[in-house]
Design a protein around this motif. Structure first.
Motif, PDB file in Angstrom:
ATOM      1  N   TYR A 252     -34.165  11.312  41.712  1.00 27.34           N
ATOM      2  CA  TYR A 252     -32.623  11.769  41.715  1.00 27.34           C
ATOM      3  C   TYR A 252     -32.507  12.950  40.909  1.00 27.34           C
ATOM      4  CZ  TYR A 252     -31.219   8.046  45.016  1.00 27.34           C
ATOM      5  OH  TYR A 252     -30.870   7.347  46.129  1.00 27.34           O
TER       6      TYR A 252
ATOM      7  N   PHE B 239     -29.931  12.570  45.455  1.00 27.92           N
ATOM      8  CA  PHE B 239     -31.053  12.255  46.159  1.00 27.92           C
ATOM      9  C   PHE B 239     -31.964  13.563  46.164  1.00 27.92           C
ATOM     10  CE2 PHE B 239     -34.248  10.044  48.386  1.00 27.92           C
ATOM     11  CZ  PHE B 239     -34.689  11.131  49.715  1.00 27.92           C
TER      12      PHE B 239
ATOM     13  N   GLY C 134     -34.272  -3.475  50.001  1.00 27.45           N
ATOM     14  CA  GLY C 134     -34.395  -2.610  48.765  1.00 27.45           C
ATOM     15  C   GLY C 134     -33.037  -1.909  48.553  1.00 27.45           C
TER      16      GLY C 134
ATOM     17  N   TYR D  85     -22.317   0.786  47.600  1.00 30.68           N
ATOM     18  CA  TYR D  85     -22.668   0.469  46.259  1.00 30.68           C
ATOM     19  C   TYR D  85     -21.880   0.746  45.010  1.00 30.68           C
ATOM     20  CZ  TYR D  85     -26.821   0.487  49.059  1.00 30.68           C
ATOM     21  OH  TYR D  85     -27.861   0.389  50.226  1.00 30.68           O
TER      22      TYR D  85
ATOM     23  N   TYR E 223     -22.164   1.447  40.906  1.00 30.35           N
ATOM     24  CA  TYR E 223     -22.934   1.575  39.783  1.00 30.35           C
ATOM     25  C   TYR E 223     -21.896   2.000  38.622  1.00 30.35           C
ATOM     26  CZ  TYR E 223     -27.128   1.397  42.517  1.00 30.35           C
ATOM     27  OH  TYR E 223     -28.346   0.875  43.182  1.00 30.35           O
TER      28      TYR E 223
ATOM     29  N   ILE F 129     -27.599   3.835  33.813  1.00 35.88           N
ATOM     30  CA  ILE F 129     -26.736   3.523  34.781  1.00 35.88           C
ATOM     31  C   ILE F 129     -27.171   2.178  35.386  1.00 35.88           C
ATOM     32  CG2 ILE F 129     -26.254   4.417  37.369  1.00 35.88           C
ATOM     33  CD1 ILE F 129     -26.992   7.124  36.430  1.00 35.88           C
TER      34      ILE F 129
ATOM     35  N   PHE G 125     -26.665  -1.157  38.365  1.00 37.93           N
ATOM     36  CA  PHE G 125     -26.034  -1.599  39.342  1.00 37.93           C
ATOM     37  C   PHE G 125     -25.125  -2.503  38.912  1.00 37.93           C
ATOM     38  CE2 PHE G 125     -26.597  -3.184  43.693  1.00 37.93           C
ATOM     39  CZ  PHE G 125     -26.167  -4.653  43.707  1.00 37.93           C
TER      40      PHE G 125
ATOM     41  N   HIS H 241     -23.309  -4.478  45.958  1.00 40.44           N
ATOM     42  CA  HIS H 241     -23.870  -3.904  47.127  1.00 40.44           C
ATOM     43  C   HIS H 241     -22.969  -4.786  48.233  1.00 40.44           C
ATOM     44  CE1 HIS H 241     -27.029  -3.661  50.517  1.00 40.44           C
ATOM     45  NE2 HIS H 241     -26.179  -2.793  50.492  1.00 40.44           N
TER      46      HIS H 241
ATOM     47  N   GLN I 229     -23.239  -8.106  49.629  1.00 41.43           N
ATOM     48  CA  GLN I 229     -24.738  -8.576  50.031  1.00 41.43           C
ATOM     49  C   GLN I 229     -25.306  -9.049  48.759  1.00 41.43           C
ATOM     50  OE1 GLN I 229     -26.066  -8.630  52.752  1.00 41.43           O
ATOM     51  NE2 GLN I 229     -28.110  -8.794  52.249  1.00 41.43           N
ATOM     52  N   ASP I 230     -24.925  -8.390  47.529  1.00 40.40           N
ATOM     53  CA  ASP I 230     -25.465  -8.498  46.208  1.00 40.40           C
ATOM     54  C   ASP I 230     -24.357  -8.351  45.320  1.00 40.40           C
ATOM     55  OD1 ASP I 230     -28.455  -7.541  44.497  1.00 40.40           O
ATOM     56  OD2 ASP I 230     -26.927  -8.585  43.817  1.00 40.40           O
TER      57      ASP I 230
ATOM     58  N   SER J  29     -24.706  -9.290  42.004  1.00 39.38           N
ATOM     59  CA  SER J  29     -25.646  -9.783  40.626  1.00 39.38           C
ATOM     60  C   SER J  29     -25.236  -8.909  39.428  1.00 39.38           C
ATOM     61  CB  SER J  29     -26.944  -9.895  40.709  1.00 39.38           C
ATOM     62  OG  SER J  29     -27.615  -8.502  41.382  1.00 39.38           O
TER      63      SER J  29
ATOM     64  N   PHE K 179     -19.696   4.749  39.388  1.00 39.90           N
ATOM     65  CA  PHE K 179     -20.169   5.533  40.529  1.00 39.90           C
ATOM     66  C   PHE K 179     -20.353   4.488  41.679  1.00 39.90           C
ATOM     67  CE2 PHE K 179     -21.443   9.370  38.445  1.00 39.90           C
ATOM     68  CZ  PHE K 179     -22.097   9.059  37.272  1.00 39.90           C
TER      69      PHE K 179
ATOM     70  N   ARG L   1     -30.603   0.872  54.170  1.00 40.84           N
ATOM     71  CA  ARG L   1     -30.774   0.200  52.669  1.00 40.84           C
ATOM     72  C   ARG L   1     -31.939   0.762  52.060  1.00 40.84           C
ATOM     73  NH1 ARG L   1     -29.769  -6.055  53.278  1.00 40.84           N
ATOM     74  NH2 ARG L   1     -30.137  -5.718  55.561  1.00 40.84           N
ATOM     75  N   GLY L   2     -31.571   1.354  50.843  1.00 46.90           N
ATOM     76  CA  GLY L   2     -32.703   1.608  49.723  1.00 46.90           C
ATOM     77  C   GLY L   2     -33.296   3.183  50.029  1.00 46.90           C
ATOM     78  N   ARG L   3     -32.551   3.880  50.933  1.00 44.89           N
ATOM     79  CA  ARG L   3     -33.016   5.156  51.140  1.00 44.89           C
ATOM     80  C   ARG L   3     -32.098   6.258  51.025  1.00 44.89           C
ATOM     81  NH1 ARG L   3     -37.754   5.388  53.860  1.00 44.89           N
ATOM     82  NH2 ARG L   3     -38.714   3.207  54.897  1.00 44.89           N
ATOM     83  N   GLY L   4     -32.174   7.102  49.906  1.00 43.62           N
ATOM     84  CA  GLY L   4     -31.455   8.161  49.944  1.00 43.62           C
ATOM     85  C   GLY L   4     -29.958   7.910  49.869  1.00 43.62           C
ATOM     86  N   TYR L   5     -29.555   7.400  48.560  1.00 43.54           N
ATOM     87  CA  TYR L   5     -27.986   6.986  48.708  1.00 43.54           C
ATOM     88  C   TYR L   5     -27.247   8.295  48.429  1.00 43.54           C
ATOM     89  CZ  TYR L   5     -29.224   2.310  46.813  1.00 43.54           C
ATOM     90  OH  TYR L   5     -29.651   0.969  46.835  1.00 43.54           O
TER      91      TYR L   5
ATOM     92  N   PHE M  95     -24.032   9.603  46.211  1.00 39.74           N
ATOM     93  CA  PHE M  95     -23.307   9.185  45.030  1.00 39.74           C
ATOM     94  C   PHE M  95     -21.981  10.024  45.172  1.00 39.74           C
ATOM     95  CE2 PHE M  95     -25.316   6.117  42.393  1.00 39.74           C
ATOM     96  CZ  PHE M  95     -26.799   6.039  42.970  1.00 39.74           C
TER      97      PHE M  95
END
Lengths: 112, 113
Positions: free
Chosen positions: A36, A46, A97, B33, B35, B43, B45, B48, B55-56, B58, B91, B98-102, B104
């Motif tokens: 990023y 990204f 992920g 998400y 952050y 930064i 987390f 989510h 979902q999360d 934590s 943010f 999920r997990g690809r190319g967020y 922001f």
């Protein structure tokens, strides 16, 4: 989550190629490597993602050796506007992920 | 395509007050998400959402923070009561997979005085 290590800062000049290497010795089989870019007062953007070998898009290239314990982001012919912080992230690119772990990033300064 | 929008861009409040941050994700993105970066730190987390479900969560620091995403569209993050250590940039990001190319947003800079 795999920990990443990258240089704190790098200086370059306009027109040069910038290569930033990130170490991720504990990368897991399911982990992808994502980079990023962040400008001041903006959120991370990204750039590129890869799993192995080489990935190239219109912005950058990502080189990943066979052992995947490191990766190198290559920015061709940088300009002043490429001055930013670059983050290397490693994580599961699949369905599980969903949490990005940011490190300190590499602050790249492009000089005239 | 509109990006991820966050409001306000800046907020200055006194300790003990309540602040609500809003995030509008990219239309159609189920994953949202939160952050934050506090001064001098990385930064981190927070949580989510997948549609309207958490979902999360934590990364939520304590029970002074409450995030909602009613209807699975925009999300709010409320801090009540705010403390000095809550100052930082918050943010929001959204993604389709999920997990690809967020993507922001530009963040909300929160200052608690």
């Amino acid at each position: 989550l795999a920990k990443t290590t990258q240089p704190i800062s790098m200086d370059s000049y306009e027109g040069q190629e910038v290569n930033i290497t990130c170490s991720h010795n504990n990368i897991a089989t399911n982990d992808y490597i994502t980079w990023y870019q962040q400008f001041p007062s903006q959120g991370p953007r990204f750039i590129i993602q890869g799993y192995k070998t080489k990935v190239t898009n219109e912005v950058a290239s990502l080189f990943i050796p066979a052992d995947r314990k490191s990766s190198t982001l290559s920015l061709p012919r940088v300009s002043l506007s490429d001055t930013a912080v670059y983050y290397c992230l490693v994580g599961d690119g699949g369905a599980a992920g969903n949490k990005l772990t940011f490190g300190g990033g590499t602050r790249v300064l492009v000089k005239p | 395509e509109a990006g991820v929008t966050q409001f306000p861009s800046h907020s200055v409040i006194e300790k003990g007050q309540t602040v609500t941050l809003r995030c509008d994700p990219i239309s159609g993105h189920d994953n949202l998400y939160w952050y934050r970066r506090v001064m001098g730190k990385e930064i981190k987390f927070l949580l989510h959402f997948v549609k309207e479900s958490k979902q999360d969560e934590s990364g939520m620091p304590n029970n002074r923070f409450l995030a909602e995403r009613t209807g699975g569209t925009y999300s709010t993050l409320k801090v009540q009561p705010a403390e000095l250590e809550d100052s930082g940039v918050y943010f929001c990001a959204s993604s389709q997979d999920r997990g690809r190319g967020y993507t922001f947003g530009s963040g909300t800079r929160l200052t608690v005085v």
